[in-house]
Design a protein around this motif. Structure first.
Motif, PDB file in Angstrom:
ATOM      1  N   PHE A   1     -59.659  -8.437  17.848  1.00  0.00           N
ATOM      2  CA  PHE A   1     -59.221  -9.593  18.607  1.00  0.00           C
ATOM      3  C   PHE A   1     -57.782  -9.381  19.096  1.00  0.00           C
ATOM      4  CE2 PHE A   1     -62.584 -11.674  16.128  1.00  0.00           C
ATOM      5  CZ  PHE A   1     -63.212 -12.421  17.130  1.00  0.00           C
ATOM      6  N   PRO A   2     -57.409 -10.010  20.222  1.00  0.00           N
ATOM      7  CA  PRO A   2     -56.007  -9.958  20.649  1.00  0.00           C
ATOM      8  C   PRO A   2     -55.099 -10.494  19.547  1.00  0.00           C
ATOM      9  CG  PRO A   2     -57.392 -10.919  22.356  1.00  0.00           C
ATOM     10  CD  PRO A   2     -58.250 -10.813  21.131  1.00  0.00           C
ATOM     11  N   SER A   3     -53.956  -9.877  19.387  1.00  0.00           N
ATOM     12  CA  SER A   3     -53.039 -10.274  18.323  1.00  0.00           C
ATOM     13  C   SER A   3     -51.601 -10.214  18.818  1.00  0.00           C
ATOM     14  CB  SER A   3     -53.206  -9.349  17.114  1.00  0.00           C
ATOM     15  OG  SER A   3     -52.243  -9.608  16.125  1.00  0.00           O
ATOM     16  N   SER A   4     -50.797 -11.185  18.356  1.00  0.00           N
ATOM     17  CA  SER A   4     -49.377 -11.177  18.735  1.00  0.00           C
ATOM     18  C   SER A   4     -48.672  -9.952  18.157  1.00  0.00           C
ATOM     19  CB  SER A   4     -48.685 -12.457  18.239  1.00  0.00           C
ATOM     20  OG  SER A   4     -48.828 -12.583  16.826  1.00  0.00           O
ATOM     21  N   ARG A   5     -49.229  -9.416  17.081  1.00  0.00           N
ATOM     22  CA  ARG A   5     -48.705  -8.181  16.486  1.00  0.00           C
ATOM     23  C   ARG A   5     -49.824  -7.149  16.497  1.00  0.00           C
ATOM     24  NH1 ARG A   5     -49.179  -5.861  11.611  1.00  0.00           N
ATOM     25  NH2 ARG A   5     -50.257  -7.684  10.758  1.00  0.00           N
ATOM     26  N   PRO A   6     -49.740  -6.141  17.376  1.00  0.00           N
ATOM     27  CA  PRO A   6     -50.816  -5.154  17.480  1.00  0.00           C
ATOM     28  C   PRO A   6     -51.192  -4.571  16.127  1.00  0.00           C
ATOM     29  CG  PRO A   6     -49.203  -4.806  19.211  1.00  0.00           C
ATOM     30  CD  PRO A   6     -48.619  -5.839  18.280  1.00  0.00           C
ATOM     31  N   LEU A   7     -52.495  -4.521  15.850  1.00  0.00           N
ATOM     32  CA  LEU A   7     -52.967  -3.991  14.577  1.00  0.00           C
ATOM     33  C   LEU A   7     -53.126  -2.472  14.669  1.00  0.00           C
ATOM     34  CD1 LEU A   7     -55.686  -6.702  13.831  1.00  0.00           C
ATOM     35  CD2 LEU A   7     -53.451  -6.477  12.738  1.00  0.00           C
ATOM     36  N   PRO A   8     -52.748  -1.746  13.629  1.00  0.00           N
ATOM     37  CA  PRO A   8     -52.822  -0.276  13.656  1.00  0.00           C
ATOM     38  C   PRO A   8     -54.226   0.225  13.311  1.00  0.00           C
ATOM     39  CG  PRO A   8     -51.857  -0.982  11.586  1.00  0.00           C
ATOM     40  CD  PRO A   8     -52.084  -2.236  12.392  1.00  0.00           C
ATOM     41  N   ASN A   9     -55.209  -0.147  14.139  1.00  0.00           N
ATOM     42  CA  ASN A   9     -56.599   0.158  13.793  1.00  0.00           C
ATOM     43  C   ASN A   9     -56.891   1.651  13.739  1.00  0.00           C
ATOM     44  OD1 ASN A   9     -57.717  -2.442  13.318  1.00  0.00           O
ATOM     45  ND2 ASN A   9     -57.727  -2.847  15.516  1.00  0.00           N
ATOM     46  N   GLU A  10     -56.251   2.429  14.597  1.00  0.00           N
ATOM     47  CA  GLU A  10     -56.453   3.883  14.544  1.00  0.00           C
ATOM     48  C   GLU A  10     -55.997   4.425  13.184  1.00  0.00           C
ATOM     49  OE1 GLU A  10     -57.676   6.037  16.748  1.00  0.00           O
ATOM     50  OE2 GLU A  10     -57.761   4.942  18.653  1.00  0.00           O
ATOM     51  N   GLU A  11     -54.871   3.943  12.711  1.00  0.00           N
ATOM     52  CA  GLU A  11     -54.367   4.375  11.406  1.00  0.00           C
ATOM     53  C   GLU A  11     -55.250   3.842  10.276  1.00  0.00           C
ATOM     54  OE1 GLU A  11     -49.944   4.109  10.957  1.00  0.00           O
ATOM     55  OE2 GLU A  11     -50.096   3.286  12.993  1.00  0.00           O
ATOM     56  N   TYR A  12     -55.743   2.621  10.450  1.00  0.00           N
ATOM     57  CA  TYR A  12     -56.678   2.080   9.455  1.00  0.00           C
ATOM     58  C   TYR A  12     -57.902   2.987   9.330  1.00  0.00           C
ATOM     59  CZ  TYR A  12     -54.279  -2.489   9.213  1.00  0.00           C
ATOM     60  OH  TYR A  12     -53.385  -3.499   9.015  1.00  0.00           O
ATOM     61  N   ILE A  13     -58.423   3.432  10.465  1.00  0.00           N
ATOM     62  CA  ILE A  13     -59.612   4.294  10.443  1.00  0.00           C
ATOM     63  C   ILE A  13     -59.310   5.612   9.726  1.00  0.00           C
ATOM     64  CG2 ILE A  13     -61.266   5.585  11.850  1.00  0.00           C
ATOM     65  CD1 ILE A  13     -61.020   3.326  13.937  1.00  0.00           C
ATOM     66  N   ASP A  14     -58.114   6.143   9.955  1.00  0.00           N
ATOM     67  CA  ASP A  14     -57.724   7.369   9.231  1.00  0.00           C
ATOM     68  C   ASP A  14     -57.809   7.137   7.718  1.00  0.00           C
ATOM     69  OD1 ASP A  14     -57.190   8.769  11.563  1.00  0.00           O
ATOM     70  OD2 ASP A  14     -55.061   8.228  11.578  1.00  0.00           O
ATOM     71  N   VAL A  15     -57.327   5.981   7.271  1.00  0.00           N
ATOM     72  CA  VAL A  15     -57.376   5.653   5.842  1.00  0.00           C
ATOM     73  C   VAL A  15     -58.823   5.530   5.373  1.00  0.00           C
ATOM     74  CG1 VAL A  15     -56.843   3.880   4.122  1.00  0.00           C
ATOM     75  CG2 VAL A  15     -55.116   4.558   5.803  1.00  0.00           C
ATOM     76  N   LEU A  16     -59.658   4.870   6.166  1.00  0.00           N
ATOM     77  CA  LEU A  16     -61.067   4.698   5.778  1.00  0.00           C
ATOM     78  C   LEU A  16     -61.740   6.048   5.572  1.00  0.00           C
ATOM     79  CD1 LEU A  16     -62.249   1.852   8.217  1.00  0.00           C
ATOM     80  CD2 LEU A  16     -61.131   1.654   5.998  1.00  0.00           C
ATOM     81  N   ILE A  17     -61.504   6.949   6.510  1.00  0.00           N
ATOM     82  CA  ILE A  17     -62.121   8.277   6.408  1.00  0.00           C
ATOM     83  C   ILE A  17     -61.583   9.027   5.195  1.00  0.00           C
ATOM     84  CG2 ILE A  17     -62.342  10.516   7.553  1.00  0.00           C
ATOM     85  CD1 ILE A  17     -62.301   8.963  10.244  1.00  0.00           C
ATOM     86  N   GLU A  18     -60.276   8.973   5.004  1.00  0.00           N
ATOM     87  CA  GLU A  18     -59.659   9.667   3.861  1.00  0.00           C
ATOM     88  C   GLU A  18     -60.151   9.118   2.526  1.00  0.00           C
ATOM     89  OE1 GLU A  18     -55.536   9.094   4.587  1.00  0.00           O
ATOM     90  OE2 GLU A  18     -55.522  10.347   6.396  1.00  0.00           O
ATOM     91  N   GLU A  19     -60.418   7.806   2.471  1.00  0.00           N
ATOM     92  CA  GLU A  19     -60.854   7.166   1.228  1.00  0.00           C
ATOM     93  C   GLU A  19     -62.369   7.129   1.070  1.00  0.00           C
ATOM     94  OE1 GLU A  19     -58.870   6.182  -1.286  1.00  0.00           O
ATOM     95  OE2 GLU A  19     -57.220   7.089  -0.130  1.00  0.00           O
ATOM     96  N   GLY A  20     -63.103   7.672   2.037  1.00  0.00           N
ATOM     97  CA  GLY A  20     -64.552   7.761   1.922  1.00  0.00           C
ATOM     98  C   GLY A  20     -65.293   6.464   2.149  1.00  0.00           C
ATOM     99  N   VAL A  21     -64.694   5.526   2.863  1.00  0.00           N
ATOM    100  CA  VAL A  21     -65.389   4.273   3.200  1.00  0.00           C
ATOM    101  C   VAL A  21     -66.491   4.580   4.205  1.00  0.00           C
ATOM    102  CG1 VAL A  21     -65.154   2.000   4.291  1.00  0.00           C
ATOM    103  CG2 VAL A  21     -63.387   2.841   2.720  1.00  0.00           C
TER     104      VAL A  21
END
Length: 332
Positions: free
Chosen positions: A75-95
């Motif tokens: 969703f649009p956010s007043s503070r851009p969310l770091p979704n690309e970085e979140y995905i990096d974490v998901l992959i690294e943590e095996g989600v």
């Protein structure tokens, strides 16, 4: 076990998913849903930064070894969310499972799929469901007018939307908005869905982080004590009908601007509601299903109840059809 294509896809026992909820979608609730046989979800936007998300994921893993999902808000956010970085974490943590909500996840699909992640995308209509399927998602959830949070802008109920979406796509579909009982689970499946996604009902369980004042309010509230605010700025959201929500509605009826609304609708006010129990401190998401909530069980008690209600409803329907068939035969 209630087996559907969705339960097989994500490896769970019952076709019940706890959708991503800002502030509420934390490790304890997520793990409790998964342990009880459903699919729990933690919400990345709640965590604030990728490393906090990593720690929350690890906390879930300490509490359960069963499948769980992470919500990515698009969703649009007043503070851009770091979704690309979140995905990096998901992959690294095996989600292995992600719920996306908001705009199309098309731009993120290559990265998610390269990490072996199952993607469930939340939509508000059949057109968006078709687009999501074309983008490569593995399942969609459709949320109707009744849902807490963002229900879309067309004021169409879950029964109609669920049928429209199950007819429109070939991937598994979850019904959302107004689902909280075994009877409603059976109804969703009768419409072609292969499970349900629930939010508001999971807010009022013992493992939910919400203050007891909020849970007590929910127990006593009727189905009429929610409202959709922010439609005037193109971001409709169903919330508890508290004093702040009433003020927002007055401003919108009069004619207002985003700048005038922002101090009232900012998510920065939500913690005072959720954690301090100040019901009127800010707007907070709540679906019409609140009118069906009259207790605060453990998550396991709730899911066990839903499953038993679903079995009883199925048996009732089977008996009704058998009785009708026998009566028809005897009349010949």
């Amino acid at each position: 076990m209630l087996k559907t294509r969705f339960t097989e896809l994500v490896g769970i026992e019952y076709p019940i998913m706890c959708g991503g909820m800002f502030q509420v979608g934390r490790a304890e609730l997520c793990a409790a849903v998964s342990e009880a046989g459903g699919l729990g979800t933690i919400t990345s936007a709640t965590q604030g930064d990728p490393e906090n998300l990593r720690q929350e994921i690890r906390k879930v893993k300490e509490l359960t070894d069963k499948p769980f999902a992470v919500n990515l808000s698009l969703f649009p956010s007043s503070r851009p969310l770091p979704n690309e970085e979140y995905i990096d974490v998901l992959i690294e943590e095996g989600v292995k499972i992600v719920e996306t909500s908001g705009r199309s996840p098309k731009d993120l699909m290559q990265k998610l799929k390269s990490g072996g992640i199952i993607v469930i995308h939340k939509v508000a209509n059949a057109k968006n469901a078709i687009s999501a399927e074309n983008a490569g998602v593995d399942a969609v959830s459709v949320v109707g007018f009744e849902t807490g949070g963002h229900p879309g802008m067309n004021d169409i109920g879950s029964i109609v939307l669920t049928k429209l979406v199950t007819d429109a796509v070939s991937v598994p579909v979850l019904g959302g908005g107004g689902f909280s009982t075994g009877q409603s689970l059976v109804a969703a499946m009768a419409l072609g869905a292969e499970g349900v996604v629930m939010g508001t009902r999971f807010m009022a369980v013992k493992e939910s982080i919400l203050h007891q004042n909020v849970k007590n309010w929910m127990i006593n509230a009727s189905e009429a004590e929610t409202a959709i605010v922010q439609k005037s700025i193109g971001s409709g959201s169903r919330v508890a009908l508290n004093e702040v929500a009433k003020e927002v509605l007055k401003l919108e009826e009069r004619g207002t601007t985003f700048e005038e609304l922002l101090p009232l609708i900012t998510g920065k006010r939500a913690p005072k509601v959720y954690f301090d129990g100040e019901i009127n401190a800010g707007i907070w998401s709540c679906g019409q299903v609140v009118g069906l909530i009259n207790d605060v069980p453990t998550t396991k008690e709730l899911i066990d109840r839903i499953v038993q209600e679903a079995v009883d409803s199925r048996n009732f329907i089977n008996h009704a059809f058998e009785t009708k068939h026998e009566a028809s035969v005897s009349e010949r």
